[in-house]
Design an enzyme around this catalytic site. Structure first.
Site, PDB file in Angstrom:
ATOM      1  N   GLU A  19      62.755 -17.391  58.532  1.00 21.40           N
ATOM      2  CA  GLU A  19      61.602 -17.418  57.656  1.00 21.40           C
ATOM      3  C   GLU A  19      60.376 -17.679  58.506  1.00 21.40           C
ATOM      4  OE1 GLU A  19      62.307 -19.879  54.280  1.00 21.40           O
ATOM      5  OE2 GLU A  19      60.172 -19.901  53.761  1.00 21.40           O
ATOM      6  N   GLY A  21      55.763 -17.376  58.444  1.00 23.79           N
ATOM      7  CA  GLY A  21      54.652 -17.775  57.601  1.00 23.79           C
ATOM      8  C   GLY A  21      54.527 -16.960  56.328  1.00 23.79           C
ATOM      9  N   ALA A  23      56.819 -14.271  55.356  1.00 19.96           N
ATOM     10  CA  ALA A  23      57.970 -13.497  54.900  1.00 19.96           C
ATOM     11  C   ALA A  23      59.283 -14.219  55.175  1.00 19.96           C
ATOM     12  CB  ALA A  23      57.973 -12.144  55.599  1.00 19.96           C
ATOM     13  N   VAL A  25      63.266 -13.301  56.268  1.00 17.62           N
ATOM     14  CA  VAL A  25      64.004 -12.196  56.878  1.00 17.62           C
ATOM     15  C   VAL A  25      65.490 -12.321  56.538  1.00 17.62           C
ATOM     16  CG1 VAL A  25      64.528 -11.018  59.047  1.00 17.62           C
ATOM     17  CG2 VAL A  25      62.310 -12.114  58.736  1.00 17.62           C
ATOM     18  N   ASP A 138      49.749 -10.923  67.908  1.00 20.67           N
ATOM     19  CA  ASP A 138      50.512 -12.139  67.621  1.00 20.67           C
ATOM     20  C   ASP A 138      51.717 -12.219  68.558  1.00 20.67           C
ATOM     21  OD1 ASP A 138      51.051 -14.524  66.349  1.00 20.67           O
ATOM     22  OD2 ASP A 138      52.098 -13.605  64.657  1.00 20.67           O
TER      23      ASP A 138
HETATM   24  P1  ATP Z   1      55.440 -15.375  61.866  1.00 23.06           P
HETATM   25  O1  ATP Z   1      55.447 -15.470  60.381  1.00 23.06           O
HETATM   26  O2  ATP Z   1      54.289 -16.061  62.465  1.00 23.06           O
HETATM   27  O3  ATP Z   1      55.639 -13.963  62.349  1.00 23.06           O
HETATM   28  P2  ATP Z   1      58.125 -15.683  62.732  1.00 23.06           P
HETATM   29  O4  ATP Z   1      58.008 -14.558  63.699  1.00 23.06           O
HETATM   30  O5  ATP Z   1      58.959 -16.847  63.117  1.00 23.06           O
HETATM   31  O6  ATP Z   1      56.707 -16.239  62.383  1.00 23.06           O
HETATM   32  P3  ATP Z   1      59.265 -13.787  60.908  1.00 23.06           P
HETATM   33  O7  ATP Z   1      58.639 -12.675  61.639  1.00 23.06           O
HETATM   34  O8  ATP Z   1      59.239 -13.765  59.435  1.00 23.06           O
HETATM   35  O9  ATP Z   1      58.630 -15.173  61.335  1.00 23.06           O
HETATM   36  O10 ATP Z   1      60.767 -13.897  61.398  1.00 23.06           O
HETATM   37  C1  ATP Z   1      61.580 -14.978  61.050  1.00 23.06           C
HETATM   38  C2  ATP Z   1      62.822 -14.973  61.907  1.00 23.06           C
HETATM   39  O11 ATP Z   1      63.665 -13.908  61.513  1.00 23.06           O
HETATM   40  C3  ATP Z   1      62.562 -14.725  63.377  1.00 23.06           C
HETATM   41  O12 ATP Z   1      62.250 -15.897  64.053  1.00 23.06           O
HETATM   42  C4  ATP Z   1      63.861 -14.112  63.834  1.00 23.06           C
HETATM   43  O13 ATP Z   1      64.778 -15.133  64.158  1.00 23.06           O
HETATM   44  C5  ATP Z   1      64.368 -13.383  62.612  1.00 23.06           C
HETATM   45  N1  ATP Z   1      64.101 -11.934  62.675  1.00 23.06           N
HETATM   46  C6  ATP Z   1      62.927 -11.313  62.503  1.00 23.06           C
HETATM   47  N2  ATP Z   1      63.046  -9.996  62.626  1.00 23.06           N
HETATM   48  C7  ATP Z   1      64.357  -9.741  62.870  1.00 23.06           C
HETATM   49  C8  ATP Z   1      65.121  -8.535  63.098  1.00 23.06           C
HETATM   50  N3  ATP Z   1      64.558  -7.336  63.083  1.00 23.06           N
HETATM   51  N4  ATP Z   1      66.444  -8.663  63.322  1.00 23.06           N
HETATM   52  C9  ATP Z   1      67.000  -9.885  63.349  1.00 23.06           C
HETATM   53  N5  ATP Z   1      66.348 -11.031  63.149  1.00 23.06           N
HETATM   54  C10 ATP Z   1      65.029 -10.985  62.900  1.00 23.06           C
END
Ligand code: ATP
Ligand code: MG
Length: 680
Positions: A19, A21, A23, A25, A138
């Site tokens: 998770e 900020g 979304a 995942v 970012d």
């Molecule tokens: P921000 O909201 O600032 O981008 P973030 O990168 O931690 O922060 P998300 O981009 O929502 O947040 O991703 C959350 C987590 O989901 C990630 O830290 C990663 O562990 C996992 N994740 C994201 N994209 C994928 C993907 N394509 N395949 C597998 N895991 C993913």
């Protein structure tokens, strides 16, 4: 979202992966293509914000164009209704692996060869995106994934733009990334590909030293440090690193964009040189070892971290630890997270750098940071890559961004591809809406050019345009020009064109461009008022009803836009319509079939007399009109009212007091019979 939910009859949600900020995942299975995918679902507070969603979608679309082994592929974007709520989600390549954040948290420092290996892959991803006009904005370890096979995959391309330019909440979220913010982002100034170079430099610093260069007790302090403070050289924290890589870090993280590496390729060259140079010092045994090291992120290691992550005994996902003087360590034997222990490193750094006081200036800076981002949201757009496009396509692409294009110079160089050779400013740069982009155009000297159609009649040129195999789009506008005259064209005359291009023509409808004013419909029966106003291009809303002693039933008492006021086509107007007098609303069975006006049913019925009143719209084709009321008694006609009015009055009220009920009155306008009334 519940585990097991199936979206669009196709994606089965298997588990929540993470998770961020904005979304959440999930790991999901796409049953149509029988593959695993990652689904990134916008949190509901963002899904409710139309502007945000639009921007987010656009960013996804551009990011979806990227196809590179080091970029997490975006497959699709969907907008659906789930549990009666809008749900927006991106379907992307599923990465079975960890993030660089996990790796750093686990290992602390990463060896130089390994850091170079990771860096080169990040830079390849950046190079590809920048070449496509996409700036990441970012870059941080959470957005860099490492697959089990050790391949780096950068994610969230372009998405940060939707986020960081958004609202306050998002700004606060963006501040979560403040450790990797470039000075220009901290100031809310222009960002471009060099912004990513800076953030990459911070990531490299963190890989080499295990810590981030700027820390502080709150995001403002950190942002201000990016702007003002010198970075403590990474070698002070890790004496093992080479001077060469230290120079790379410092050059990436220069405060001024102009002093940094200007593009990813330049960094790649320097890092590759360090990589191969290092090898040349080694014995062949060492080389093997070094190669092994560069491949250090191997399946076993990634899987190990992944396991620890899954069993939740390692790492919390909270990155907003601005204090950051804590560190985690992991006790392999006990298989649990022990403590957040003081690392002792950061106080050292903090001792080296100047004490920082939160002053007014800081708040000004902080406010600017927020405002900058807000202002961007309204006024700035990120430039596309136009290079390689045809002139017409480039024009259209810019038009969609509300930008203008001007040809700075033209060449006819048959050795180069025709179309746009260069652009200023470069792709990826943020520019104000409405500004001009200058391009260098390479034209095929044999290529046809558009002639000017301005001033010609549309019917005269339609044939010609279709022979040129151009599509044509016409927009009619109010103009003084004669009907069907072309007022402007896009692309302009002299532009080159290719078959299938669209030419946009603005054509006069001959109606004149003077501003329209609202007609007076007071006293008009509602139906007449409505058709009059609609004829002028106004939208007439459902009327309000009110009792009135003054105005006849069904006639207009008031109008929401006053007569004589300017309006634009499509403006809305609301009328208040009389229900008749207060006391006896249904006291008027039916009048003679009046075409337009109706007398007021003033119905003091008990006495044999009643007041009579009628609204008379004055003809507008003559300057003055004579209004007459004629009483008819036993076939005898007597004029009881006679008066001349100027047409500027538009509507006049004619009234007679105490007329016998049942009396017949005839209305004459300019001696033409208009209507008969019976006094009630
Ligand atoms: P921000 O909201 O600032 O981008 P973030 O990168 O931690 O922060 P998300 O981009 O929502 O947040 O991703 C959350 C987590 O989901 C990630 O830290 C990663 O562990 C996992 N994740 C994201 N994209 C994928 C993907 N394509 N395949 C597998 N895991 C993913
Ligand atoms: Mg992310």
């Amino acid at each position: 979202m519940e585990i097991g939910t199936i979206l669009l009859d196709r994606y089965e949600i298997l588990e929540k992966i993470g998770e961020g900020g904005m979304a959440t995942v999930y790991k999901a299975k796409c049953h149509t293509l029988d593959r695993l995918v990652a689904i990134k679902a916008l949190k509901s507070e963002y899904a409710e914000d139309e502007d945000f969603v639009k921007k987010f979608m656009m960013e996804c679309q551009s990011a979806a164009k990227l196809n590179h082994p080091n970029i997490v592929g975006i497959y699709d974007f969907h907008e659906i209704t789930n549990n009666d709520k809008p749900l927006y989600f991106i379907v992307m390549e599923y990465i079975d692996g960890i993030t660089l954040k996990d790796l750093i948290a686990q290992k602390g420092k990463i060896s130089e060869p390994e850091a170079i290996n990771i860096s080169l892959q990040i830079l390849e991803a950046l190079k590809e995106a920048h070449a496509n006009g996409i700036v990441h904005r970012d870059i941080k370890p959470h957005n860099i994934m490492i697959s089990k096979s050790g391949i780096i995959k950068v994610t969230d391309f372009g998405i940060a733009r939707a986020t960081t330019n958004h609202t306050m909440t998002t700004t606060m979220d963006a501040i979560g990334s403040v450790h990797y913010f470039s000075p220009e982002q901290a100031r809310g100034a222009f960002t471009d590909q060099r912004t990513d170079i800076y953030s990459f430099g911070i990531v490299l610093y963190e890989m080499l030293t295990g810590v981030r260069p700027f820390v502080g007790e709150n995001p403002i302090t950190i942002a201000m440090k990016h702007i003002q403070e010198e970075i403590v050289p990474p070698s002070e924290l890790n004496p093992e690193i080479s001077d060469a890589i230290e120079r790379v870090v410092l050059k990436c993280t220069m405060k001024k964009q102009a002093e940094r590496y200007q593009n990813a390729e330049e960094v790649i060259m320097d890092l590759s040189a360090i990589q191969s140079g290092a090898r040349s010092f080694y014995t062949s045994e060492d080389i093997d070892e070094s190669l092994e090291q560069t491949r250090i992120i191997n399946t076993v290691e990634v899987e190990d971290i992944l396991d620890k992550k899954k069993s939740n005994i390692f790492l919390d996902d909270d990155d907003d630890d601005f204090e950051d003087t804590d560190d985690y360590y992991y006790d392999d034997k006990q298989k649990k997270r022990i403590v957040k222990k003081k690392s002792g490193i950061l106080p050292v750094i903090l001792g080296v750098i100047l004490a920082f006081v939160i002053s007014t200036a800081l708040y000004v800076g902080y406010t600017k940071l927020k405002q900058g981002q807000k202002a961007n949201e309204v006024k700035e757009v990120t430039l596309n890559n136009l290079i390689g496009m045809s002139e017409a396509d480039a024009r259209q692409a810019l038009e969609e961004l509300n930008l203008k294009m001007e040809i700075e110079s033209e060449t006819t160089d048959t050795t180069k591809p025709f179309g746009i050779l260069n652009q200023k400013p470069q792709a990826g740069i943020n520019v104000k809406e409405g500004s001009t982009v200058y391009v260098v155009l390479n034209v095929d000297s044999d290529q046809e050019r558009l002639e000017s159609f301005v001033g010609q009649k549309i019917e005269d040129i339609e044939n010609k345009i279709s022979k040129m195999a151009l599509k044509i789009e016409v927009q009619y506008v109010d103009s003084e020009e004669e009907e069907n005259t072309i007022i402007s064209q896009n692309p302009i005359a002299g532009s080159t064109y290719t078959e299938g291009d669209t030419i946009y023509l603005t054509v006069s409808n001959g109606k004149g461009a003077e501003e329209k004013t609202v007609p007076n419909v007071l006293g008009y029966k509602f139906e007449l008022a409505k058709s009059t106003l609609e004829g002028e291009g106004l939208i007439v809303l459902d009327p309000e009803y009110a009792k009135s002693d003054e105005t006849a039933k069904d006639a207009v008492i008031s109008q929401s836009i006053q007569a004589g006021e300017k309006f634009e086509e499509g403006d809305k107007i609301k009328l208040t319509v009389s229900e008749g007098p207060e006391e006896k609303p249904e006291e008027e069975p039916e009048q003679k079939p009046n075409e337009t006006e109706k007398p007021e049913e003033n119905t003091e019925t008990k006495p044999k007399t009643a007041d009579f009143k009628v609204a008379v719209p004055l003809p507008q084709d003559v300057d003055e009109s004579l209004i007459k009321l004629v009483k008819v008694v036993d076939g005898q006609r007597t004029t009881v009212f006679e008066q001349t009015y100027s047409k500027s009055e538009e509507v006049v009220y004619v009234s007679l007091k105490g007329e016998p009920v049942g009396e017949i009155l005839e209305l004459y306008i300019n001696d033409n019979f208009a209507e008969t009334f019976t006094v009630k």
